[in-house]
Design a protein around this motif. Structure first.
Motif, PDB file in Angstrom:
ATOM      1  N   GLN B 221       7.742 -22.517  11.638  1.00 36.16           N
ATOM      2  CA  GLN B 221       9.223 -21.771  12.599  1.00 36.16           C
ATOM      3  C   GLN B 221       8.685 -21.987  13.109  1.00 36.16           C
ATOM      4  OE1 GLN B 221      10.235 -18.507  10.981  1.00 36.16           O
ATOM      5  NE2 GLN B 221      12.417 -19.547  11.569  1.00 36.16           N
ATOM      6  N   LEU B 222       7.286 -22.543  14.134  1.00 35.65           N
ATOM      7  CA  LEU B 222       7.165 -22.931  15.348  1.00 35.65           C
ATOM      8  C   LEU B 222       7.415 -24.541  15.413  1.00 35.65           C
ATOM      9  CD1 LEU B 222       4.023 -21.187  16.905  1.00 35.65           C
ATOM     10  CD2 LEU B 222       6.908 -20.864  17.084  1.00 35.65           C
ATOM     11  N   MET B 223       6.742 -24.755  14.241  1.00 41.04           N
ATOM     12  CA  MET B 223       6.840 -26.258  14.062  1.00 41.04           C
ATOM     13  C   MET B 223       7.937 -26.869  13.869  1.00 41.04           C
ATOM     14  SD  MET B 223       4.755 -28.707  11.641  1.00 41.04           S
ATOM     15  CE  MET B 223       5.118 -30.549  11.300  1.00 41.04           C
ATOM     16  N   MET B 224       8.967 -25.885  13.847  1.00 35.19           N
ATOM     17  CA  MET B 224      10.502 -26.463  13.454  1.00 35.19           C
ATOM     18  C   MET B 224      10.955 -26.785  14.991  1.00 35.19           C
ATOM     19  SD  MET B 224      13.757 -24.787  11.898  1.00 35.19           S
ATOM     20  CE  MET B 224      14.767 -24.516  12.765  1.00 35.19           C
ATOM     21  N   TYR B 225      10.200 -25.814  15.723  1.00 28.55           N
ATOM     22  CA  TYR B 225      11.288 -26.154  17.143  1.00 28.55           C
ATOM     23  C   TYR B 225      10.459 -27.025  18.008  1.00 28.55           C
ATOM     24  CZ  TYR B 225      13.672 -21.610  16.144  1.00 28.55           C
ATOM     25  OH  TYR B 225      14.921 -21.032  15.801  1.00 28.55           O
ATOM     26  N   ALA B 226       9.208 -27.739  17.301  1.00 28.12           N
ATOM     27  CA  ALA B 226       8.763 -29.090  17.358  1.00 28.12           C
ATOM     28  C   ALA B 226       9.341 -29.841  17.447  1.00 28.12           C
ATOM     29  CB  ALA B 226       7.150 -28.355  17.511  1.00 28.12           C
ATOM     30  N   THR B 227      10.323 -29.729  16.419  1.00 25.74           N
ATOM     31  CA  THR B 227      10.812 -30.764  15.984  1.00 25.74           C
ATOM     32  C   THR B 227      12.362 -31.224  15.856  1.00 25.74           C
ATOM     33  OG1 THR B 227       9.718 -30.645  14.147  1.00 25.74           O
ATOM     34  CG2 THR B 227      11.146 -31.781  13.361  1.00 25.74           C
ATOM     35  N   PRO B 228      12.675 -32.393  15.955  1.00 20.99           N
ATOM     36  CA  PRO B 228      14.058 -32.718  16.718  1.00 20.99           C
ATOM     37  C   PRO B 228      15.128 -32.444  15.893  1.00 20.99           C
ATOM     38  CG  PRO B 228      13.104 -34.467  15.959  1.00 20.99           C
ATOM     39  CD  PRO B 228      12.160 -33.460  16.028  1.00 20.99           C
ATOM     40  N   MET B 242       7.426 -38.366  24.328  1.00 24.17           N
ATOM     41  CA  MET B 242       6.261 -38.493  24.012  1.00 24.17           C
ATOM     42  C   MET B 242       5.557 -37.450  22.880  1.00 24.17           C
ATOM     43  SD  MET B 242       3.893 -40.913  24.976  1.00 24.17           S
ATOM     44  CE  MET B 242       2.252 -39.744  24.898  1.00 24.17           C
ATOM     45  N   ILE B 243       5.470 -35.767  23.889  1.00 26.09           N
ATOM     46  CA  ILE B 243       4.862 -34.794  23.336  1.00 26.09           C
ATOM     47  C   ILE B 243       5.234 -33.915  22.066  1.00 26.09           C
ATOM     48  CG2 ILE B 243       4.478 -32.283  23.967  1.00 26.09           C
ATOM     49  CD1 ILE B 243       4.629 -33.412  26.508  1.00 26.09           C
ATOM     50  N   ILE B 244       6.805 -33.776  21.771  1.00 23.56           N
ATOM     51  CA  ILE B 244       7.457 -34.160  20.385  1.00 23.56           C
ATOM     52  C   ILE B 244       7.339 -35.391  19.674  1.00 23.56           C
ATOM     53  CG2 ILE B 244       9.920 -33.835  19.570  1.00 23.56           C
ATOM     54  CD1 ILE B 244       9.248 -31.146  21.453  1.00 23.56           C
ATOM     55  N   LEU B 245       7.261 -36.546  19.901  1.00 25.83           N
ATOM     56  CA  LEU B 245       7.073 -37.293  19.173  1.00 25.83           C
ATOM     57  C   LEU B 245       6.029 -37.434  17.852  1.00 25.83           C
ATOM     58  CD1 LEU B 245       9.279 -40.157  20.084  1.00 25.83           C
ATOM     59  CD2 LEU B 245       9.535 -39.079  17.358  1.00 25.83           C
ATOM     60  N   VAL B 246       4.586 -36.869  18.944  1.00 22.94           N
ATOM     61  CA  VAL B 246       3.440 -36.622  18.271  1.00 22.94           C
ATOM     62  C   VAL B 246       3.575 -36.108  17.097  1.00 22.94           C
ATOM     63  CG1 VAL B 246       1.574 -36.447  18.828  1.00 22.94           C
ATOM     64  CG2 VAL B 246       2.236 -37.958  20.095  1.00 22.94           C
ATOM     65  N   ASN B 247       4.176 -35.294  16.665  1.00 18.76           N
ATOM     66  CA  ASN B 247       4.340 -34.620  15.572  1.00 18.76           C
ATOM     67  C   ASN B 247       4.872 -35.240  14.541  1.00 18.76           C
ATOM     68  OD1 ASN B 247       5.449 -32.804  13.384  1.00 18.76           O
ATOM     69  ND2 ASN B 247       6.287 -31.351  15.638  1.00 18.76           N
ATOM     70  N   PRO B 248       4.260 -35.700  14.184  1.00 16.64           N
ATOM     71  CA  PRO B 248       4.572 -36.226  12.614  1.00 16.64           C
ATOM     72  C   PRO B 248       5.899 -36.290  11.971  1.00 16.64           C
ATOM     73  CG  PRO B 248       2.957 -34.877  11.392  1.00 16.64           C
ATOM     74  CD  PRO B 248       2.607 -34.825  13.368  1.00 16.64           C
ATOM     75  N   MET B 249       6.492 -35.686  12.353  1.00 17.85           N
ATOM     76  CA  MET B 249       7.908 -34.965  11.357  1.00 17.85           C
ATOM     77  C   MET B 249       8.551 -35.225  12.367  1.00 17.85           C
ATOM     78  SD  MET B 249       7.991 -33.482   8.392  1.00 17.85           S
ATOM     79  CE  MET B 249      10.021 -33.161   7.846  1.00 17.85           C
ATOM     80  N   SER B 250       8.434 -35.592  13.950  1.00 20.06           N
ATOM     81  CA  SER B 250       9.903 -36.010  14.622  1.00 20.06           C
ATOM     82  C   SER B 250      10.459 -36.878  14.684  1.00 20.06           C
ATOM     83  CB  SER B 250       9.011 -35.588  15.653  1.00 20.06           C
ATOM     84  OG  SER B 250       8.646 -34.351  16.119  1.00 20.06           O
ATOM     85  N   SER B 251       9.006 -37.627  14.083  1.00 21.16           N
ATOM     86  CA  SER B 251       9.975 -39.212  14.104  1.00 21.16           C
ATOM     87  C   SER B 251      10.905 -39.822  12.696  1.00 21.16           C
ATOM     88  CB  SER B 251       8.888 -40.175  13.737  1.00 21.16           C
ATOM     89  OG  SER B 251       7.892 -39.964  13.004  1.00 21.16           O
ATOM     90  N   LEU B 252      10.211 -38.892  11.378  1.00 17.87           N
ATOM     91  CA  LEU B 252      10.918 -38.397  10.343  1.00 17.87           C
ATOM     92  C   LEU B 252      12.330 -38.234  10.446  1.00 17.87           C
ATOM     93  CD1 LEU B 252       7.868 -37.506   7.663  1.00 17.87           C
ATOM     94  CD2 LEU B 252       8.900 -39.830   8.560  1.00 17.87           C
ATOM     95  N   ILE B 253      12.258 -37.244  11.178  1.00 16.58           N
ATOM     96  CA  ILE B 253      14.272 -36.343  10.688  1.00 16.58           C
ATOM     97  C   ILE B 253      15.378 -37.091  11.614  1.00 16.58           C
ATOM     98  CG2 ILE B 253      14.850 -34.556  12.188  1.00 16.58           C
ATOM     99  CD1 ILE B 253      14.002 -33.139   9.980  1.00 16.58           C
ATOM    100  N   GLU B 254      13.876 -37.666  13.229  1.00 16.38           N
ATOM    101  CA  GLU B 254      14.646 -38.493  14.245  1.00 16.38           C
ATOM    102  C   GLU B 254      15.314 -39.945  13.723  1.00 16.38           C
ATOM    103  OE1 GLU B 254      15.594 -37.534  16.614  1.00 16.38           O
ATOM    104  OE2 GLU B 254      16.434 -39.144  17.745  1.00 16.38           O
TER     105      GLU B 254
END
Lengths: 428, 299
Positions: B221-228, B242-254
């Motif tokens: 749940q928390l990770m979802m908010y750290a992902t765009p 940058m902080i958000i993009l370090v999360n490997p899911m972020s760039s995938l969703i983006e």
């Protein structure tokens, strides 16, 4: 290739000093710190601080360490086509050995080398999904047991036929009766065509027909030159079905060799619960205070046809008129086989109170092999009070030792053997 | 201790014939870390497909609405997101229709989070089967990741429905058709790998430290908010990006959102995700492989 097949060694399983260490007690508390500690010792090249070596697996004695050797330095091997019996008391390490053999868990040290495919009948029905039909579950279960889909396709008709569930094969198995469920599951396992078959106590859970099927399958498998490992508490089954056996005790291999010798060794070492029943409370009404079964052999083992004595101690503070004592010998399936009684009207007893010993002698017990218990009744004549009745006491086992016939003795074929004579003459 | 002479005879026979390759199976304490029995997994590939098929069929058999649930759930979530984040909180959606924007986030996110949630209790959920019969345990998480692709496919259709609808309506979207064709399957594989890797690490740890399993649902749940998922990277102040993009899911969703709705593809972070996913997957497989041999004694 040819030279290899010529030299095809006939060892099917080679168990080489296998040991298994278990941690007792609550597993999840303190393991993180234990793990770190152990890891630290490993780095420093010190021995594992939690494995106290040389401590044997004895359930009755509390060990000083939380770790216990469920198996310790077990070595034996099984030749192809052999039926090997594995015996031992509860907790001797039989199941652990089987778990390691079926790769559910791994040994702590040592190795097992296996030639051929292993299947075990303790896996019956594993992975059945209630929503899926019988046919669908055959595929699922077969694949879990290691069959390829093509293989199952090929054997599908045979499996369905063997299970006897053709009519319901497309019905979800949640609607099956438990008997059908087991039959279907067994049908899948039976068609695995393993090179090595492991049979655990399954024989003691299924119904008689299922047990016969299991035993039949076992014979069939060994006739095909395949190997069978047979684990059971049923000594009679072990003696009749296997030629060699090993005996495990407290995680160690204590004896191995011809089954009869190993079984004798096992019986010698048995310290079973005493066959004597003692009432624990002081009697305020007429009561049986003690029951003892005197079997022909030590350790509650009785040889078929020998004399059996059942000794009762009956106590009453007050005089009793018309006391009736009777007892039943009840089979392991809770079916009363024998009923024996004595009435005050036949043999006067207890007319002035006190403690009496009443011994019943059965000159030659004709009960068929199996496990039995007693149930007794102490009462007034019909219409009167029931003083005392206790069941499941004085367990004993009847064996067919020293009685041989052309066919081996099979368990559960009957309840007792009658005395008989034949007259045979040629008529034509 | 009395050992019959027969055993000794056998052992002599054994030493004569000791040639390792003649054994079909050798059961030993603990394999080396790097030995992950790929051959074993390959030989059980039919089981993998049967598990996938079982998951698929059993879902359809058990519920009245069956696969409709796969539509209803993301649709409702998206509607709620649209109402709250766009309607009430007035968060920017990069000039894209809010429905489409949120669907482009939740569709891939749902796939990842389901994979992670379901694989993270593989050992506990399957302990009955695992305790009785051996098959390569990795088959189970692999089958979960695979069967979830069906669910993803259905939700993806829903997304495509809206996508085509808005395109036809003439809404200003900038789909990168080449990117769609090449990157969609790649992103799916990456999400599968990431969910699988993280999931099996967690499931391996929960066999010993059970309390971890409580953290999973919360953590996802928390990770979802750290992902765009409900916002876009471009709406963030640059120092947080940058902080958000370090999360490997972020760039995938983006990336997913960019190729369909238009926007820059974060190549650099996508590569980092690729590396992170590979590392996590490798660590996961190694730990899982290690744990599967002894977990029966612990659970």
């Amino acid at each position: 290739m040819l030279s290899r097949s010529l030299y095809m060694p006939d060892t099917a399983i080679d168990v080489d000093s296998v040991s298994k260490l278990y941690r007792l007690g609550e597993v999840s508390t303190g393991t993180l710190s234990h793990d770190l500690n152990r890891w630290w010792h490993k780095i420093l090249n010190k021995p594992d601080p939690y494995a106290k070596l040389g401590e044997s697996n004895d359930r009755t004695r509390g060990g000083g360490s939380d770790y216990v050797w469920a198996l310790k330095d077990i070595s034996f091997d099984v030749r192809r086509g052999d039926i090997l019996g594995i015996i031992g008391r509860n907790g001797a390490g039989k199941s652990t050995l089987l778990k390691i053999l079926s790769r559910v868990t791994s040994p702590t040290s040592g190795a097992i080398r296996v030639r051929g495919r292993i299947a075990s009948l303790l896996e019956i029905g594993t992975g059945f999904h209630p929503e899926l039909s019988g046919r669908e579950n055959i595929f699922l279960n077969g694949a879990i047991l290691g069959m390829r889909k093509a293989e199952i396709d090929r054997k599908l008709d045979e499996i369905i036929d063997f299970s006897g569930c053709e009519r319901y094969i497309d019905t979800p198995v949640k609607r099956y009766s438990s008997g059908m469920y087991v039959r279907l599951a067994f049908a899948v396992a039976a068609h695995l065509e393993p090179d090595i078959l492991i049979i655990d106590e399954v024989l003691s859970v299924g119904d008689a027909e299922f047990q016969r099927k299991c035993l039949g399958k076992m014979g069939e498998v060994s006739r095909d030159g395949r190997t069978v490992l047979f684990v059971s508490h049923n000594l009679q089954a072990i003696t009749t079905l296997t030629h060699t056996a090993i005996l495990l005790s407290q995680g160690r291999l204590v004896a191995s060799g011809p089954t009869s010798a190993v079984v004798t060794r096992y019986l010698d070492g048995l310290k079973v619960d005493s066959p004597i029943y003692n009432a624990n409370s002081a009697p305020d009404s007429p009561k049986v205070t003690r029951v003892e079964v005197e079997t022909s052999e030590p350790n509650n083992i009785h040889v078929f046809g020998k004399q059996l004595k059942v000794r009762f101690r009956v106590n009453s503070a007050e005089p009793v008129r018309g006391l009736c004592l009777s007892f039943q010998i009840v089979s392991s399936r809770q079916c009363p086989i024998v009923h024996i009684w004595t009435f005050d009207s036949e043999r006067p007893v207890m007319r002035d109170g006190g403690e009496y010993e009443m011994t019943c002698v059965i000159p030659n017990l004709r009960l068929y092999m199996g496990s039995y218990t007693l149930k007794y009744f102490l009462s007034e004549p019909p219409g009167g009070r029931m003083f005392d009745s206790v069941d499941n006491i004085c367990p004993f086992e009847v064996v067919m030792h020293n009685h041989s016939r052309e066919f081996s003795w099979q368990p559960e074929t009957c309840a007792y053997l009658e005395c008989y004579d034949w007259n045979i003459s040629k008529v034509i | 201790m009395r050992i019959d002479s027969e055993i000794q005879v056998n052992q002599v026979g054994f030493t004569e014939t000791r040639t390792p390759e003649k054994w079909d199976l050798i059961i030993e304490p603990e394999a080396q870390w790097w030995n992950i029995h790929l051959r074993d997994i390959w030989s059980y590939r039919d089981l993998l497909w049967l598990f996938v098929w079982r998951d698929f069929v059993s879902v359809y058999k058990q519920t009245v609405l069956g696969p409709l649930w796969f539509f209803i759930q993301p649709l409702l979530t998206t509607l709620v997101f649209t109402a709250i984040f766009s309607g009430v909180a007035n968060m920017p959606t990069d000039g894209v229709p809010a429905m489409l924007f949120y669907l482009a986030g939740t569709t891939p996110w749902n796939y990842f989070s389901t994979c992670l949630n379901k694989t993270s209790n593989v050992f506990i959920a399957n302990s009955a089967v695992f305790g009785k019969v051996y098959f390569p345990r990795l088959i189970v998480p692999l089958s979960i990741v695979t069967s979830n692709m069906v669910q993803f496919g259905i939700q993806f259709l829903l997304f495509m429905g809206f996508f085509v609808y808005y395109l036809a309506k003439g809404t200003l979207l900038h789909p990168n058709w080449v990117g769609i064709a090449i990157l969609t399957p790649l992103l799916l594989m990456l999400m599968a790998g990431l969910g699988l890797g993280m999931g099996i690490i967690i499931s391996s740890l929960t066999t010993k430290y059970r309390d971890l399993s409580f953290l999973v649902g919360f953590g996802v749940q928390l990770m979802m908010y750290a992902t765009p998922v409900i916002y876009s990277i471009s709406s963030l102040p640059p120092k947080y990006r940058m902080i958000i993009l370090v999360n490997p899911m972020s760039s995938l969703i983006e990336t997913f959102r960019s190729i369909y709705l238009g926007g820059p593809i974060p190549w650099f972070y996508l590569n980092i995700s690729l590396v992170t996913t590979s590392v996590l997957l490798l660590i996961g497989v190694l730990i899982f492989n290690r744990i599967e041999k002894s977990f029966v004694d612990v659970v």
